[in-house]
Scaffold this active site. Structure first.
Site, mmCIF file in Angstrom:
data_model
loop_
_atom_site.group_PDB
_atom_site.id
_atom_site.type_symbol
_atom_site.label_atom_id
_atom_site.label_comp_id
_atom_site.label_asym_id
_atom_site.label_seq_id
_atom_site.Cartn_x
_atom_site.Cartn_y
_atom_site.Cartn_z
ATOM 1 C CG ASP A 255 -2.394 0.743 0.802
ATOM 2 O OD1 ASP A 255 -2.347 1.634 0.175
ATOM 3 O OD2 ASP A 255 -3.285 0.099 1.293
HETATM 4 C C1 LIG Z 1 -5.053 -3.294 -3.951
HETATM 5 O O1 LIG Z 1 -5.795 -2.686 -2.927
HETATM 6 C C2 LIG Z 1 -7.074 -2.619 -2.882
HETATM 7 C C3 LIG Z 1 -7.792 -1.646 -1.804
HETATM 8 O O2 LIG Z 1 -6.881 -2.032 -0.554
HETATM 9 C C4 LIG Z 1 -7.536 -4.175 -2.741
HETATM 10 O O3 LIG Z 1 -8.918 -4.265 -2.987
HETATM 11 C C5 LIG Z 1 -6.733 -5.000 -3.873
HETATM 12 O O4 LIG Z 1 -7.139 -6.630 -3.771
HETATM 13 C C6 LIG Z 1 -5.141 -4.827 -3.908
HETATM 14 N N1 LIG Z 1 -4.700 -5.466 -4.999
HETATM 15 C C7 LIG Z 1 -3.762 -6.359 -4.961
HETATM 16 C C8 LIG Z 1 -2.957 -6.835 -6.267
HETATM 17 O O5 LIG Z 1 -3.334 -6.631 -3.914
#
Ligand SMILES: *[C@@H]1O[C@H](CO)[C@@H](O)[C@H](O)[C@H]1NC(C)=O
Ligand SMILES: *[C@@H]1O[C@H](CO)[C@@H](O)[C@H](O)[C@H]1NC(C)=O
Ligand SMILES: *[C@@H]1O[C@H](CO)[C@@H](O)[C@H](O)[C@H]1NC(C)=O
Ligand SMILES: *[C@@H]1O[C@H](CO)[C@@H](O)[C@H](O)[C@H]1NC(C)=O
Ligand SMILES: *[C@@H]1O[C@H](CO)[C@@H](O)[C@H](O)[C@H]1NC(C)=O
Ligand SMILES: *[C@@H]1O[C@H](CO)[C@@H](O)[C@H](O)[C@H]1NC(C)=O
Ligand SMILES: *[C@@H]1O[C@H](CO)[C@@H](O)[C@H](O)[C@H]1NC(C)=O
Length: 470
Positions: A255
């Site tokens: 993140d």
């Molecule tokens: C990216 O972050 C979003 C929101 O936190 C989440 O829903 C999503 O699964 C994440 N994607 C990956 C590839 O980790």
């Protein structure tokens, strides 16, 4: 300054070795220990008079035996003497399993090279604690290393490691099996004079370093690592904090590498403590599912006077991103970015006025954030999909953007819209490719960057030391 201290120390060291050598000749029993005596030195806001090792309190470093009570007892013991010149707890090489424990004031936790604080994967080791008043109700697990209402607290080492062993928490979170917020790796609340430095932090259950309702904070020389697909493993989150320096930090995470926050909707507005006066310098970030630096989305106490210099990123969604929404209220103003070198980025400039995500239905949709005076200069970006994706709030435009000396190159996945600007206004100078009309060129002049440093930036650290037998 530091150099002078260091050389004085080595003179002492030589003298000490000579004396020790002579004693060793006559006192045979002591000889082994004395010959192995050496010093560790480190930089800190304050040095400490009293020193203890985790082993003094019966710590077991097999990576299996829980040392939670040992850490708690050690801090408790040292808190009795910390008022008298400060105390430091040394964590020697080894693998030290533990659950949650708190620090105390005038205290240093020093994690030696080769030492690993291993976070227990047993949820029972993280008792539930009170919710954060600026975020509203909701249970939360205590953080691995915590502290509240402290003054003068240091967590440092010579590249010792704190391993959050977060995989069990990520799995539970992804399966929606958690009713409480996951533990953070380090959280200090209502504290001032905080230093977190020279450590390797890996696999936090959730956020890594969370100073909240605190001031006079130095965070530097950290390596932070979590899998890029782990949920909410944000690196550093200054939250309703004042006078903060973040420097020489390298983050790979799932993140935002740094997320600047100040509370959520009606709770954050009521609590009313902004994050302000901050410098972020020499941050390197790799977070394909996050931004290099995010401002928000929880910003309801306000965010003001934030500087970012010499920022490097490889593979992230955007540079310094603004995230907010109706309901947040407050402001994001006086943001200054000087020098970003970005590779493989979705949108170099990304501003979102419709982020959504509310704590409950009690938010006031008429509480509209003010976004103004947002300056970016000296930006080079390669392998970009979209130059700018900038939107404000309908009927509440975001104003005062300034972009100067910006060069953007596109990758093969180029989004041919280049710029999408709605509900934003400002100026630009020497931006390639040419930005949207609402950021019209103002002729050759740089965007503003404040000449005066934030107060914490001029504080010099002391060179501290302790003697190690081993
Ligand atoms: C990216 O972050 C979003 C929101 O936190 C989440 O829903 C999503 O699964 C994440 N994607 C990956 C590839 O980790
Ligand atoms: C803890 O502190 C007390 C003094 O308050 C001291 O006598 C005792 O030895 C300490 N305990 C340990 C395990 O070091
Ligand atoms: C740590 O401090 C927090 C905040 O004061 C408190 O709620 C918690 O119970 C403490 N944890 C321990 C293990 O003492
Ligand atoms: C500590 O880690 C940093 C970052 O990996 C590295 O540059 C530095 O040389 C290391 N220092 C020591 C004393 O190992
Ligand atoms: C632009 O940003 C908005 C949110 O502000 C988002 O919904 C949209 O997907 C973004 N567009 C692209 C092409 O990334
Ligand atoms: C423009 O930005 C680049 C990248 O930061 C920098 O190397 C260059 O010196 C800047 N040019 C001017 C005229 O400031
Ligand atoms: C431009 O941004 C607006 C507001 O975020 C969004 O609704 C729209 O879909 C975007 N347009 C394109 C072409 O990305």
């Amino acid at each position: 300054m530091a150099f002078y201290h260091q050389s004085t120390l080595s003179t002492h060291l030589v003298a000490r070795w000579l004396v020790l050598g002579l004693i060793a000749l006559s006192v045979v029993e002591c000889r082994r220990n004395l010959l192995f005596e050496s010093y560790a030195t480190y930089a800190a806001i304050n040095c400490r008079k009293h020193t203890a090792f985790l082993t003094d309190f019966g710590g077991i470093s097999d990576g299996k035996t829980s040392n939670t009570a040992v850490f708690q007892a050690a801090v408790q013991n040292l808190s009795q003497v910390a008022d008298d010149g400060g105390a430091q707890l040394i964590v020697p090489p080894g693998r030290w399993l533990t659950g949650s424990f708190n620090l105390t004031s005038h205290f240093t936790l020093f994690i030696q090279f080769g030492a690993v604080i291993l976070a227990s994967q047993d949820a029972g080791e993280y008792p539930l604690v009170e919710s954060l008043p600026s975020y509203g109700p909701g249970g939360r697990f205590s953080s691995l290393i915590g502290g509240s209402h402290l003054t003068d607290v240091v967590v440092t080492g010579d590249n010792g490691t704190i391993d959050g062993q977060g995989s069990v928490w990520w799995k539970k979170f992804n399966r929606k099996k958690l009713r409480n917020t996951r533990p953070y790796l380090i959280e200090l609340m209502y504290s001032n004079q905080v230093q977190i430095s020279k450590l390797i932090l890996i696999d936090s259950p959730s956020w890594f370093v969370h100073p909240v309702y605190s001031s006079d904070i130095i965070i530097q020389d950290l390596t932070i690592r979590a899998p890029v697909d782990s949920s909410n493993t944000n690196g550093i989150i200054p939250d309703s904090c004042n006078n903060v320096k973040i420097q020489d930090v390298n983050v790979v995470s799932g993140d935002d590498c740094v997320a600047v926050k100040s509370g959520w909707d009606e709770y954050g507005i009521k609590f009313g403590v902004p994050t302000e006066q901050m410098i972020i310098r020499r941050l390197t970030c790799n977070s394909p599912n996050g931004s290099v630096i995010a401002l928000g989305s929880e910003m309801s106490g306000g965010i003001k006077n934030i500087r970012a210099e010499d920022i490097t990123a490889i593979n992230s969604q955007s540079g310094v991103r603004i995230k907010t929404s109706p309901g947040r209220g407050a402001y994001i103003t006086d943001i200054f970015v000087d020098g970003m070198n970005l590779q493989a980025i979705d949108s170099v400039f990304w501003t979102t006025g419709s982020y959504g995500e509310h704590p409950d239905l009690g938010f006031d949709s008429k509480a509209l954030p003010v976004v103004d005076r947002i300056n970016y200069r000296n930006v080079v970006a390669e392998d970009v999909k979209m130059a700018g994706n900038m939107s404000g709030i309908d009927g509440n435009p975001f104003t005062g953007f300034c972009l100067s000396n910006v060069t953007i190159g596109f990758g093969t996945q180029q989004d041919n819209r280049l710029w999408n600007c709605t509900g934003v206004s400002g100026v630009s100078s020497n931006v390639k490719p040419e930005p949207c009309d609402v950021l019209a060129d103002k002729g050759p002049s740089d965007c503003e960057y404040p000449p005066d440093p934030v107060p914490i930036d001029v504080l010099e650290l002391n060179t501290c030391s302790f003697s190690t037998i081993g």
